[in-house]
Write a protein that holds these residues in place. Structure first.
Motif, PDB file in Angstrom:
ATOM      1  N   PRO A   1       0.838  -1.199   0.000  1.00  0.00           N
ATOM      2  CA  PRO A   1       0.000   0.000   0.000  1.00  0.00           C
ATOM      3  C   PRO A   1       0.879   1.257   0.000  1.00  0.00           C
ATOM      4  O   PRO A   1       1.900   1.309   0.680  1.00  0.00           O
ATOM      5  CB  PRO A   1      -0.783  -0.101   1.315  1.00  0.00           C
ATOM      6  CG  PRO A   1      -0.651  -1.509   1.765  1.00  0.00           C
ATOM      7  CD  PRO A   1       0.622  -2.025   1.189  1.00  0.00           C
TER       8      PRO A   1
ATOM      9  N   VAL B   1      -5.957  -3.715  -5.574  1.00  0.00           N
ATOM     10  CA  VAL B   1      -6.141  -3.375  -4.165  1.00  0.00           C
ATOM     11  C   VAL B   1      -5.603  -4.501  -3.292  1.00  0.00           C
ATOM     12  O   VAL B   1      -5.240  -5.566  -3.781  1.00  0.00           O
ATOM     13  CB  VAL B   1      -7.631  -3.128  -3.821  1.00  0.00           C
ATOM     14  CG1 VAL B   1      -8.153  -1.867  -4.497  1.00  0.00           C
ATOM     15  CG2 VAL B   1      -8.490  -4.330  -4.191  1.00  0.00           C
TER      16      VAL B   1
ATOM     17  N   SER C   1      -6.615   0.675   0.916  1.00  0.00           N
ATOM     18  CA  SER C   1      -7.396   0.138  -0.201  1.00  0.00           C
ATOM     19  C   SER C   1      -8.893   0.214   0.077  1.00  0.00           C
ATOM     20  O   SER C   1      -9.682   0.543  -0.814  1.00  0.00           O
ATOM     21  CB  SER C   1      -7.002  -1.318  -0.478  1.00  0.00           C
ATOM     22  OG  SER C   1      -5.686  -1.398  -0.963  1.00  0.00           O
TER      23      SER C   1
ATOM     24  N   TRP D   1      -9.971   3.778  -0.360  1.00  0.00           N
ATOM     25  CA  TRP D   1      -9.887   4.114  -1.783  1.00  0.00           C
ATOM     26  C   TRP D   1     -11.091   3.542  -2.531  1.00  0.00           C
ATOM     27  O   TRP D   1     -11.697   4.207  -3.355  1.00  0.00           O
ATOM     28  CB  TRP D   1      -8.576   3.572  -2.357  1.00  0.00           C
ATOM     29  CG  TRP D   1      -8.298   3.922  -3.788  1.00  0.00           C
ATOM     30  CD1 TRP D   1      -7.724   5.048  -4.261  1.00  0.00           C
ATOM     31  CD2 TRP D   1      -8.577   3.111  -4.943  1.00  0.00           C
ATOM     32  NE1 TRP D   1      -7.624   5.005  -5.630  1.00  0.00           N
ATOM     33  CE2 TRP D   1      -8.135   3.817  -6.069  1.00  0.00           C
ATOM     34  CE3 TRP D   1      -9.146   1.861  -5.130  1.00  0.00           C
ATOM     35  CZ2 TRP D   1      -8.247   3.323  -7.362  1.00  0.00           C
ATOM     36  CZ3 TRP D   1      -9.259   1.364  -6.412  1.00  0.00           C
ATOM     37  CH2 TRP D   1      -8.813   2.087  -7.512  1.00  0.00           C
ATOM     38  N   LEU D   2     -11.439   2.294  -2.236  1.00  0.00           N
ATOM     39  CA  LEU D   2     -12.597   1.662  -2.876  1.00  0.00           C
ATOM     40  C   LEU D   2     -13.885   2.395  -2.529  1.00  0.00           C
ATOM     41  O   LEU D   2     -14.735   2.622  -3.399  1.00  0.00           O
ATOM     42  CB  LEU D   2     -12.715   0.194  -2.452  1.00  0.00           C
ATOM     43  CG  LEU D   2     -11.792  -0.785  -3.150  1.00  0.00           C
ATOM     44  CD1 LEU D   2     -11.895  -2.156  -2.503  1.00  0.00           C
ATOM     45  CD2 LEU D   2     -12.081  -0.865  -4.630  1.00  0.00           C
TER      46      LEU D   2
ATOM     47  N   ALA E   1      -7.333  -8.390  -6.131  1.00  0.00           N
ATOM     48  CA  ALA E   1      -6.862  -8.290  -4.754  1.00  0.00           C
ATOM     49  C   ALA E   1      -5.506  -8.976  -4.716  1.00  0.00           C
ATOM     50  O   ALA E   1      -5.416 -10.197  -4.755  1.00  0.00           O
ATOM     51  CB  ALA E   1      -7.835  -8.951  -3.796  1.00  0.00           C
TER      52      ALA E   1
ATOM     53  N   LEU F   1     -13.538  -6.172   1.028  1.00  0.00           N
ATOM     54  CA  LEU F   1     -13.295  -5.458  -0.234  1.00  0.00           C
ATOM     55  C   LEU F   1     -14.528  -5.518  -1.133  1.00  0.00           C
ATOM     56  O   LEU F   1     -14.928  -4.510  -1.724  1.00  0.00           O
ATOM     57  CB  LEU F   1     -12.093  -6.047  -0.964  1.00  0.00           C
ATOM     58  CG  LEU F   1     -10.742  -5.941  -0.264  1.00  0.00           C
ATOM     59  CD1 LEU F   1      -9.698  -6.765  -1.006  1.00  0.00           C
ATOM     60  CD2 LEU F   1     -10.314  -4.497  -0.158  1.00  0.00           C
TER      61      LEU F   1
ATOM     62  N   TYR G   1      -0.033   0.198  -4.420  1.00  0.00           N
ATOM     63  CA  TYR G   1      -1.444   0.159  -4.754  1.00  0.00           C
ATOM     64  C   TYR G   1      -2.178   0.862  -3.632  1.00  0.00           C
ATOM     65  O   TYR G   1      -1.575   1.117  -2.586  1.00  0.00           O
ATOM     66  CB  TYR G   1      -1.925  -1.303  -4.945  1.00  0.00           C
ATOM     67  CG  TYR G   1      -1.821  -2.165  -3.709  1.00  0.00           C
ATOM     68  CD1 TYR G   1      -2.816  -2.149  -2.727  1.00  0.00           C
ATOM     69  CD2 TYR G   1      -0.720  -2.983  -3.494  1.00  0.00           C
ATOM     70  CE1 TYR G   1      -2.704  -2.917  -1.584  1.00  0.00           C
ATOM     71  CE2 TYR G   1      -0.606  -3.752  -2.365  1.00  0.00           C
ATOM     72  CZ  TYR G   1      -1.605  -3.712  -1.406  1.00  0.00           C
ATOM     73  OH  TYR G   1      -1.488  -4.461  -0.269  1.00  0.00           O
ATOM     74  N   PRO G   2      -3.411   1.213  -3.753  1.00  0.00           N
ATOM     75  CA  PRO G   2      -4.377   0.912  -4.815  1.00  0.00           C
ATOM     76  C   PRO G   2      -4.090   1.713  -6.087  1.00  0.00           C
ATOM     77  O   PRO G   2      -3.566   2.817  -6.036  1.00  0.00           O
ATOM     78  CB  PRO G   2      -5.726   1.320  -4.198  1.00  0.00           C
ATOM     79  CG  PRO G   2      -5.380   2.299  -3.129  1.00  0.00           C
ATOM     80  CD  PRO G   2      -4.007   1.957  -2.654  1.00  0.00           C
TER      81      PRO G   2
ATOM     82  N   GLN H   1      -3.979   6.745  -9.185  1.00  0.00           N
ATOM     83  CA  GLN H   1      -4.542   6.349  -7.916  1.00  0.00           C
ATOM     84  C   GLN H   1      -5.757   7.221  -7.689  1.00  0.00           C
ATOM     85  O   GLN H   1      -6.749   6.971  -7.284  1.00  0.00           O
ATOM     86  CB  GLN H   1      -3.529   6.559  -6.788  1.00  0.00           C
ATOM     87  CG  GLN H   1      -3.937   5.861  -5.512  1.00  0.00           C
ATOM     88  CD  GLN H   1      -2.830   5.852  -4.491  1.00  0.00           C
ATOM     89  OE1 GLN H   1      -2.303   6.883  -4.148  1.00  0.00           O
ATOM     90  NE2 GLN H   1      -2.474   4.676  -4.028  1.00  0.00           N
TER      91      GLN H   1
END
Length: 183
Positions: free
Chosen positions: A88, A108, A114, A117-118, A134, A146, A172-173, A183
């Motif tokens: 991350p 993610v 993550s 972010w989602l 994932a 998630l 990531y994400p 991102q």
């Protein structure tokens, strides 16, 4: 008196020559001390499991070839998934020129960054029809977190080491579209 027909004699003579030839080769080998040289070894798997079928090989039954799986695989069979080259963190936007029909995908993990972010991007991800990977997920429960963050989107557990190298990613994400990574 010993008598050989013409049809038997060439066969017998040929056998004699071959036998003499082999004896000469066999006798010549120790004097020359010829040795074998391995040019290539394209091995892979041990042959030990196949020895179970040979009763005297001394290989226990449990080490033999296993019966093929008949039940379908589940998500739990793919977990945990660990990607050692991705963690991350911040992702700098970069342009890419992928084919126009490239389906957007996002990367993610089951970490707090993550998940937030989602939650923030779920509507946009739905609109563009993105698919999720994932790349770090410990269990079915963390993968479900998630999935709950973006209802209606697909997220599959997949090790992303090769993808990370291909795209030059270390964090990531991230969202990957035909135009770039962001991102």
């Amino acid at each position: 008196m010993f008598f050989m027909s013409r049809t038997v004699w060439p066969l017998a003579a040929g056998s004699l020559v071959v036998a003499m030839g082999w004896s000469q080769i066999t006798l010549a080998a120790p004097d020359n001390q010829m040795s074998l040289q391995v040019v290539a070894d394209i091995g892979g798997e041990s042959a030990r499991p196949y020895y179970v079928a040979i009763g005297g090989a001394g290989v226990p039954e449990h080490e033999g070839i296993q019966v093929a799986r008949t039940a379908p695989y589940s998500i739990e069979d793919m977990l945990p998934v660990v990607t050692k080259t991705l963690s991350p963190g911040p992702v700098e936007r970069r342009d890419l020129s992928l084919p126009a029909g490239f389906q957007p995908l996002f990367i993610v993990g089951d970490d707090p960054l993550s998940l937030s972010w989602l939650a923030a991007r779920s509507q946009h991800l739905l609109e563009i029809g993105a698919t999720g990977l994932a790349v770090n997920a410990q269990s079915a429960a963390t993968l479900q977190l998630l999935l709950d963050a973006v209802p209606g989107l697909r997220i599959d557990p997949v090790a992303g080491d090769d993808l990370a190298v291909l795209l030059g990613l270390s964090h990531y994400p991230a969202l990957i579209t035909h135009a770039g990574v962001e991102q």
